[in-house]
Design a protein around this motif. Structure first.
Motif, PDB file in Angstrom:
ATOM      1  N   VAL A 160       0.853  -1.088  -0.031  1.00 46.99           N
ATOM      2  CA  VAL A 160      -0.027  -0.002   0.094  1.00 46.99           C
ATOM      3  C   VAL A 160       0.924   1.268   0.077  1.00 46.99           C
ATOM      4  O   VAL A 160       0.665   2.140  -0.880  1.00 46.99           O
ATOM      5  CB  VAL A 160      -0.979  -0.034   1.430  1.00 46.99           C
ATOM      6  CG1 VAL A 160      -1.513   1.395   1.273  1.00 46.99           C
ATOM      7  CG2 VAL A 160      -1.895  -1.121   1.044  1.00 46.99           C
ATOM      8  N   LEU A 182      -6.366  -3.879   1.534  1.00 48.85           N
ATOM      9  CA  LEU A 182      -5.863  -2.580   1.181  1.00 48.85           C
ATOM     10  C   LEU A 182      -6.516  -1.546   1.907  1.00 48.85           C
ATOM     11  O   LEU A 182      -5.870  -0.464   2.195  1.00 48.85           O
ATOM     12  CB  LEU A 182      -6.395  -2.454  -0.295  1.00 48.85           C
ATOM     13  CG  LEU A 182      -5.517  -3.212  -1.226  1.00 48.85           C
ATOM     14  CD1 LEU A 182      -6.232  -3.150  -2.680  1.00 48.85           C
ATOM     15  CD2 LEU A 182      -3.987  -2.807  -1.562  1.00 48.85           C
ATOM     16  N   ARG A 187      -5.932   2.506   2.035  1.00 54.42           N
ATOM     17  CA  ARG A 187      -6.204   3.031   0.993  1.00 54.42           C
ATOM     18  C   ARG A 187      -7.946   3.502   0.948  1.00 54.42           C
ATOM     19  O   ARG A 187      -8.645   2.736   1.896  1.00 54.42           O
ATOM     20  CB  ARG A 187      -6.404   1.854  -0.180  1.00 54.42           C
ATOM     21  CG  ARG A 187      -5.115   1.299  -0.643  1.00 54.42           C
ATOM     22  CD  ARG A 187      -4.237   2.583  -1.172  1.00 54.42           C
ATOM     23  NE  ARG A 187      -4.800   3.249  -2.349  1.00 54.42           N
ATOM     24  CZ  ARG A 187      -3.798   3.836  -3.324  1.00 54.42           C
ATOM     25  NH1 ARG A 187      -2.786   3.589  -3.366  1.00 54.42           N
ATOM     26  NH2 ARG A 187      -4.633   4.249  -4.261  1.00 54.42           N
ATOM     27  N   THR A 191     -11.116   4.319  -3.681  1.00 52.22           N
ATOM     28  CA  THR A 191     -10.131   3.925  -4.408  1.00 52.22           C
ATOM     29  C   THR A 191     -10.658   3.226  -5.863  1.00 52.22           C
ATOM     30  O   THR A 191     -11.304   1.951  -5.504  1.00 52.22           O
ATOM     31  CB  THR A 191      -9.012   3.179  -3.946  1.00 52.22           C
ATOM     32  OG1 THR A 191      -8.620   3.958  -2.692  1.00 52.22           O
ATOM     33  CG2 THR A 191      -7.959   2.685  -4.848  1.00 52.22           C
ATOM     34  N   GLY A 230      -6.072   1.633  -8.316  1.00 51.04           N
ATOM     35  CA  GLY A 230      -5.313   2.970  -8.614  1.00 51.04           C
ATOM     36  C   GLY A 230      -6.196   3.867  -9.490  1.00 51.04           C
ATOM     37  O   GLY A 230      -7.286   3.469 -10.286  1.00 51.04           O
TER      38      GLY A 230
END
Length: 258
Positions: A160, A182, A187, A191, A230
């Motif tokens: 991460v 994640l 995150r 995301t 991403g």
């Protein structure tokens, strides 16, 4: 003694094999091929070539890795030109390094012929650049299957912290666990994430969403699939060229946009 070629056949699209890879097939006496190659490539083999299936699925290995290593050595020592035809790239989660080690230990000449890995090709065909000046300056490739003995929490904490774009191979079965890790390690729930099934083929199917909702959206996605995490996933809305190509050529498109 002849040479062994460890060849990356690419991600599935027949035309994505390299020229060097194709030449390796065309000069082979023996071809040991994997489950995820495009089998039309085998038509390029000489008529006399022996074709040996070495496919591996999550629940079934037709041949053990040790047996495959042994066959590569056996045929090369018989004076035959051998091609080990592997999906994607032989050195990216393809166990090509292990096969090369087995050959090196027997002093058998070998050559590595890189291939286009699905971690790059599947996102590209889905309209997702893994790097982009405005979104991502780095990309990380990992396997959804961790190495034995790995400290899972430290591993994911490192992933991460070091990622802009994350491409995950062999992770569909562990998608809920991957999303949870994640999120747990920092995150945001929003995301962007995409799953691309059978990338670069006519069966390609892409699902997009966020870490919060992708599990529900991707219920029908199966292996082989790539997971991409991403901000670059947002670009798919503008860049999904492959679906347009499918429409123009009369091939059914498969897409679910979150």
């Amino acid at each position: 003694m002849k040479k062994v070629f460890l060849v990356g056949a690419g991600p599935g699209d027949l035309e994505l094999i390299t020229v060097k890879g194709l030449k390796s097939i065309q000069q082979s006496d023996v071809i040991l091929y994997d489950r995820l190659i495009n089998e039309e490539l085998l038509y390029e083999a000489p008529d006399h070539a022996e074709l040996i299936y070495c496919g591996k699925s999550p629940d079934n290995h037709s041949l053990s890795q040790e047996t495959i290593n042994g066959l590569l050595c056996k045929y090369a020592l018989q004076g035959k030109t051998v091609t080990r035809l592997k999906g994607g790239d032989p050195f990216i989660f393809g166990r090509g390094g292990e096969e090369a080690q087995a050959l090196a230990k027997r002093n058998i000449p070998f050559e590595i012929v890189p291939g286009i890995t699905s971690g790059i090709a599947a996102p590209a065909y889905a309209g997702i650049p893994v790097t982009h000046r405005n979104y991502s300056s780095s990309v990380t490739f990992i396997s959804g299957v961790s190495k034995l003995g790995t400290d899972e929490e430290k591993y994911w904490e490192h992933v991460v912290k070091s990622m802009d774009t994350l491409c995950i191979y062999m992770g569909v079965r562990k998608l809920p666990e991957i999303c949870n890790r994640l999120i747990r390690h920092g995150r945001d729930l929003e995301t962007p994430i995409a799953l691309v099934q059978a990338g670069t083929t006519e069966s390609q199917k892409t699902v997009t969403g966020t870490l919060e909702d992708i599990i529900e959206k991707s219920r029908e996605i199966k292996n082989p699939s790539m997971i991409i995490v991403g901000e670059v996933v947002k670009l798919r809305e503008q860049l999904q060229w492959f679906e347009q190509l499918e429409v123009e050529e009369g091939i059914p498109a498969h897409s679910v946009v979150g």
